[in-house]
Scaffold this motif. Structure first.
Motif, PDB file in Angstrom:
ATOM      1  N   ALA A  99       0.826  -1.202   0.000  1.00  0.00           N
ATOM      2  CA  ALA A  99       0.000   0.000   0.000  1.00  0.00           C
ATOM      3  C   ALA A  99       0.862   1.255   0.000  1.00  0.00           C
ATOM      4  CB  ALA A  99      -0.928   0.002   1.210  1.00  0.00           C
ATOM      5  N   VAL A 100       1.946   1.229   0.770  1.00  0.00           N
ATOM      6  CA  VAL A 100       2.854   2.384   0.794  1.00  0.00           C
ATOM      7  C   VAL A 100       3.427   2.605  -0.597  1.00  0.00           C
ATOM      8  CG1 VAL A 100       4.956   3.332   1.811  1.00  0.00           C
ATOM      9  CG2 VAL A 100       3.376   2.009   3.232  1.00  0.00           C
ATOM     10  N   ARG A 101       3.781   1.532  -1.277  1.00  0.00           N
ATOM     11  CA  ARG A 101       4.276   1.666  -2.654  1.00  0.00           C
ATOM     12  C   ARG A 101       3.197   2.212  -3.589  1.00  0.00           C
ATOM     13  NH1 ARG A 101       7.369  -4.204  -2.548  1.00  0.00           N
ATOM     14  NH2 ARG A 101       9.322  -3.467  -1.592  1.00  0.00           N
ATOM     15  N   ARG A 102       1.952   1.782  -3.369  1.00  0.00           N
ATOM     16  CA  ARG A 102       0.868   2.324  -4.198  1.00  0.00           C
ATOM     17  C   ARG A 102       0.666   3.812  -3.934  1.00  0.00           C
ATOM     18  NH1 ARG A 102      -1.843  -2.654  -2.736  1.00  0.00           N
ATOM     19  NH2 ARG A 102      -3.058  -1.543  -1.138  1.00  0.00           N
ATOM     20  N   ILE A 103       0.853   4.225  -2.694  1.00  0.00           N
ATOM     21  CA  ILE A 103       0.737   5.650  -2.383  1.00  0.00           C
ATOM     22  C   ILE A 103       1.823   6.439  -3.112  1.00  0.00           C
ATOM     23  CG2 ILE A 103       0.960   7.357  -0.528  1.00  0.00           C
ATOM     24  CD1 ILE A 103      -0.384   5.284   1.336  1.00  0.00           C
ATOM     25  N   VAL A 104       3.039   5.934  -3.093  1.00  0.00           N
ATOM     26  CA  VAL A 104       4.131   6.596  -3.819  1.00  0.00           C
ATOM     27  C   VAL A 104       3.821   6.665  -5.309  1.00  0.00           C
ATOM     28  CG1 VAL A 104       6.568   6.437  -4.464  1.00  0.00           C
ATOM     29  CG2 VAL A 104       5.869   5.957  -2.109  1.00  0.00           C
ATOM     30  N   ALA A 105       3.239   5.595  -5.835  1.00  0.00           N
ATOM     31  CA  ALA A 105       2.938   5.530  -7.269  1.00  0.00           C
ATOM     32  C   ALA A 105       1.712   6.358  -7.645  1.00  0.00           C
ATOM     33  CB  ALA A 105       2.711   4.084  -7.677  1.00  0.00           C
ATOM     34  N   GLY A 106       0.976   6.872  -6.662  1.00  0.00           N
ATOM     35  CA  GLY A 106      -0.203   7.670  -6.938  1.00  0.00           C
ATOM     36  C   GLY A 106      -1.465   6.859  -7.164  1.00  0.00           C
ATOM     37  N   GLU A 107      -1.449   5.576  -6.814  1.00  0.00           N
ATOM     38  CA  GLU A 107      -2.613   4.718  -7.018  1.00  0.00           C
ATOM     39  C   GLU A 107      -3.540   4.695  -5.803  1.00  0.00           C
ATOM     40  OE1 GLU A 107      -0.229   1.546  -9.895  1.00  0.00           O
ATOM     41  OE2 GLU A 107      -0.528   1.134  -7.755  1.00  0.00           O
ATOM     42  N   GLN A 108      -2.984   4.855  -4.628  1.00  0.00           N
ATOM     43  CA  GLN A 108      -3.761   4.901  -3.386  1.00  0.00           C
ATOM     44  C   GLN A 108      -3.446   6.219  -2.702  1.00  0.00           C
ATOM     45  OE1 GLN A 108      -3.677   1.334  -0.957  1.00  0.00           O
ATOM     46  NE2 GLN A 108      -3.919   2.466   0.951  1.00  0.00           N
ATOM     47  N   TYR A 109      -4.476   6.888  -2.172  1.00  0.00           N
ATOM     48  CA  TYR A 109      -4.224   8.213  -1.630  1.00  0.00           C
ATOM     49  C   TYR A 109      -3.587   8.183  -0.253  1.00  0.00           C
ATOM     50  CZ  TYR A 109      -4.798  12.884   0.212  1.00  0.00           C
ATOM     51  OH  TYR A 109      -4.550  14.101   0.779  1.00  0.00           O
ATOM     52  N   MET A 110      -4.109   7.357   0.640  1.00  0.00           N
ATOM     53  CA  MET A 110      -3.627   7.377   2.024  1.00  0.00           C
ATOM     54  C   MET A 110      -3.804   6.031   2.690  1.00  0.00           C
ATOM     55  SD  MET A 110      -6.372   7.166   4.389  1.00  0.00           S
ATOM     56  CE  MET A 110      -5.988   8.204   5.807  1.00  0.00           C
ATOM     57  N   THR A 111      -3.144   5.882   3.829  1.00  0.00           N
ATOM     58  CA  THR A 111      -3.361   4.760   4.721  1.00  0.00           C
ATOM     59  C   THR A 111      -3.335   5.283   6.145  1.00  0.00           C
ATOM     60  OG1 THR A 111      -2.638   2.503   5.292  1.00  0.00           O
ATOM     61  CG2 THR A 111      -0.907   4.143   4.962  1.00  0.00           C
ATOM     62  N   VAL A 112      -3.795   4.479   7.073  1.00  0.00           N
ATOM     63  CA  VAL A 112      -3.730   4.840   8.484  1.00  0.00           C
ATOM     64  C   VAL A 112      -2.657   3.985   9.137  1.00  0.00           C
ATOM     65  CG1 VAL A 112      -4.947   4.950  10.693  1.00  0.00           C
ATOM     66  CG2 VAL A 112      -6.157   5.525   8.572  1.00  0.00           C
ATOM     67  N   TYR A 113      -1.671   4.645   9.680  1.00  0.00           N
ATOM     68  CA  TYR A 113      -0.557   3.970  10.359  1.00  0.00           C
ATOM     69  C   TYR A 113      -0.881   3.861  11.834  1.00  0.00           C
ATOM     70  CZ  TYR A 113       4.084   3.759  12.634  1.00  0.00           C
ATOM     71  OH  TYR A 113       5.156   3.439  13.437  1.00  0.00           O
ATOM     72  N   LYS A 114      -0.859   2.642  12.326  1.00  0.00           N
ATOM     73  CA  LYS A 114      -1.098   2.373  13.738  1.00  0.00           C
ATOM     74  C   LYS A 114       0.206   1.858  14.336  1.00  0.00           C
ATOM     75  CE  LYS A 114      -4.456  -0.508  12.847  1.00  0.00           C
ATOM     76  NZ  LYS A 114      -5.643  -1.397  12.934  1.00  0.00           N
ATOM     77  N   PRO A 115       0.909   2.676  15.107  1.00  0.00           N
ATOM     78  CA  PRO A 115       2.182   2.228  15.675  1.00  0.00           C
ATOM     79  C   PRO A 115       1.994   0.963  16.517  1.00  0.00           C
ATOM     80  CG  PRO A 115       1.941   4.605  15.899  1.00  0.00           C
ATOM     81  CD  PRO A 115       0.612   4.072  15.446  1.00  0.00           C
ATOM     82  N   PHE A 116       2.496  -0.149  16.022  1.00  0.00           N
ATOM     83  CA  PHE A 116       2.187  -1.440  16.626  1.00  0.00           C
ATOM     84  C   PHE A 116       2.940  -1.705  17.919  1.00  0.00           C
ATOM     85  CE2 PHE A 116       1.791  -2.084  11.937  1.00  0.00           C
ATOM     86  CZ  PHE A 116       0.412  -2.102  11.895  1.00  0.00           C
ATOM     87  N   LYS A 117       4.107  -1.112  18.091  1.00  0.00           N
ATOM     88  CA  LYS A 117       4.910  -1.408  19.274  1.00  0.00           C
ATOM     89  C   LYS A 117       4.189  -1.043  20.578  1.00  0.00           C
ATOM     90  CE  LYS A 117       9.542  -0.997  21.265  1.00  0.00           C
ATOM     91  NZ  LYS A 117       9.064  -0.808  22.639  1.00  0.00           N
ATOM     92  N   PRO A 118       3.602   0.147  20.708  1.00  0.00           N
ATOM     93  CA  PRO A 118       2.899   0.449  21.958  1.00  0.00           C
ATOM     94  C   PRO A 118       1.773  -0.531  22.251  1.00  0.00           C
ATOM     95  CG  PRO A 118       3.248   2.452  20.683  1.00  0.00           C
ATOM     96  CD  PRO A 118       3.623   1.306  19.795  1.00  0.00           C
ATOM     97  N   ALA A 119       1.096  -0.999  21.206  1.00  0.00           N
ATOM     98  CA  ALA A 119       0.015  -1.961  21.407  1.00  0.00           C
ATOM     99  C   ALA A 119       0.562  -3.301  21.878  1.00  0.00           C
ATOM    100  CB  ALA A 119      -0.777  -2.141  20.117  1.00  0.00           C
TER     101      ALA A 119
ATOM    102  N   ILE B 117       5.405  10.111   4.418  1.00  0.00           N
ATOM    103  CA  ILE B 117       5.921   8.744   4.582  1.00  0.00           C
ATOM    104  C   ILE B 117       7.273   8.758   5.292  1.00  0.00           C
ATOM    105  CG2 ILE B 117       6.860   6.755   3.329  1.00  0.00           C
ATOM    106  CD1 ILE B 117       4.689   7.220   1.213  1.00  0.00           C
ATOM    107  N   LYS B 118       8.131   9.670   4.893  1.00  0.00           N
ATOM    108  CA  LYS B 118       9.480   9.706   5.456  1.00  0.00           C
ATOM    109  C   LYS B 118       9.458  10.070   6.928  1.00  0.00           C
ATOM    110  CE  LYS B 118      14.149  11.317   4.311  1.00  0.00           C
ATOM    111  NZ  LYS B 118      14.952  12.089   3.322  1.00  0.00           N
ATOM    112  N   ASN B 119       8.576  10.983   7.316  1.00  0.00           N
ATOM    113  CA  ASN B 119       8.547  11.457   8.707  1.00  0.00           C
ATOM    114  C   ASN B 119       7.676  10.589   9.617  1.00  0.00           C
ATOM    115  OD1 ASN B 119      10.261  13.633   8.251  1.00  0.00           O
ATOM    116  ND2 ASN B 119       8.577  14.954   7.582  1.00  0.00           N
ATOM    117  N   THR B 120       7.076   9.549   9.077  1.00  0.00           N
ATOM    118  CA  THR B 120       6.267   8.649   9.893  1.00  0.00           C
ATOM    119  C   THR B 120       6.817   7.222   9.808  1.00  0.00           C
ATOM    120  OG1 THR B 120       4.701   8.428   8.036  1.00  0.00           O
ATOM    121  CG2 THR B 120       4.164  10.021   9.767  1.00  0.00           C
TER     122      THR B 120
END
Length: 376
Positions: free
Chosen positions: A277-297, A345-348
């Motif tokens: 999905a991140v690659r699709r966002i870079v390619a302009g195919e998908q607009y966004m995703t929701v990042y859930k930081p898994f480590k705290p969970a 993407i880079k800052n998250t």
């Protein structure tokens, strides 16, 4: 009250040994834990200090549970008990199989369970059986039914709201009166309804929902069929955006559009920050995703499990309480999420070490990565 449910009267001395008792697949027997044959099931270890933790996840391999949750949970367990053996994971998307896995862990006599349920209703009787056996249960990511003792997840209303806000922003002028399709998750997953309500809190009154689907089993192949049907019914050119509940569904939605040959694609949302999905966002195919930081969970779930297995409360870990269909005032940790588009993407994701730029930027994406500022 959930806090008092099934607390084990395990008296720990100088060392608590924690292991994860699991099956690799539905038919495999549970392996012994670090304490040998005796552990678990009401502290009947006959002087054995070991503490066994049963871990069940609704996906392995390339899923977010296999890629992120599993290793993070294993790592935190090892930090709490350096002498414990390596963890394994019982993972399945099938409710009947997960129930068999859970029943096997109860029969084996684990001390505490961490479980991300596939189907809360189908697993309820097994969780009640765990309670009768004196085994506390920590619900992970998805709220289980029955007498659970703790719950760790991400705020689903926030996830849905971020998706809805992202979609409206991407639609631009069409955000007022445009037509969208909603590709929701499985109805048996309580999180799916939570995400949907959060999204609708933003979308209602702004856009027309041409079609809305509940995707059986969260399966991409079902989303593909549904999206193909929506395109046939509404016309590809009349769909101004798609609210896809996670990245797997987003990928299926995009594939359905690509099969029509229509360009440009309408904006599509997602969730979980899967690498494709991140690659699709870079390619302009998908607009966004929701990042859930898994480590705290993962950390919170393990800390709850170990505390409960030791016969301690989780008041210092929980940040609030939630109610399930069966249990009131369950101690809970509700964590925040982050909207990710090509611009952050880079800052998250990269900053948090989820992926490296080289992992994201395949040779085919090199030009798009340079444009997005994704340079090593």
């Amino acid at each position: 009250m959930g806090l008092g449910v099934s607390l084990r009267a395990v008296k720990c001395r100088s060392l608590i040994r924690v292991s994860v008792a699991v099956t690799v697949a539905a038919g495999l027997a549970l392996t012994g834990a670090c304490g040998g044959d005796s552990g678990g099931g009401g502290g009947s270890g006959g002087g054995d200090d070991s503490l066994t933790v049963g871990l069940l996840l609704p996906g392995g391999g390339a899923s977010r549970f296999g890629q992120f949750d599993r290793p993070l949970i294993e790592k935190r367990l090892k930090e709490l008990c350096p002498d414990c053996p390596a963890a394994n994971v019982a993972a399945t998307l099938e409710p009947t199989v997960q129930r068999q896995q859970l029943d096997a862990m109860i029969a084996r006599g684990v001390d505490v369970l961490i479980i991300a349920v596939v189907d809360p209703t189908a697993l309820r009787s097994s969780i009640e059986a765990a309670h009768r056996a004196g085994i506390p249960v920590v619900a992970y990511d998805r709220l289980a039914q029955g007498p659970i003792s703790g719950y760790v997840t991400f705020d689903g209303a926030t996830v849905g709201r971020l998706q809805g806000e992202g979609l409206l922003k991407a639609m631009g002028a069409k955000a007022n009166g445009g037509q969208i399709v909603m590709m929701n998750g499985a109805t048996i997953d309580p999180n799916a309804g939570w995400f949907k309500r959060g999204a609708l809190s933003v979308l209602d009154g702004k856009v027309k929902i041409g079609k809305s689907y509940d995707t059986v089993g969260w399966r991409p192949e079902n989303a593909y069929v549904n999206m193909t049907g929506a395109i046939a019914a509404l016309g590809a050119g009349n769909i101004d955006g798609v609210l896809a509940a996670n990245d797997s569904l987003a990928g299926a939605v995009i594939s359905a559009f690509e099969a029509t040959g229509v360009r440009p694609l309408p904006p599509v949302t997602g969730q979980d920050a899967d690498l494709p999905a991140v690659r699709r966002i870079v390619a302009g195919e998908q607009y966004m995703t929701v990042y859930k930081p898994f480590k705290p969970a993962a950390d919170a779930a393990v800390e709850m499990a170990v505390a409960l297995g030791r016969g301690e409360t989780v008041e210092s870990i929980a940040t609030g309480t939630v109610d399930s269909a069966t249990t009131k005032d369950i101690p809970a940790v509700l964590l925040p999420s982050v909207s990710v588009t090509v611009g952050n993407i880079k800052n998250t994701l990269v900053k948090d070490g989820l992926y490296t730029i080289n992992q994201i930027c395949t040779p085919k994406l090199r030009s798009a990565c340079d444009k997005a500022g994704l340079t090593p």
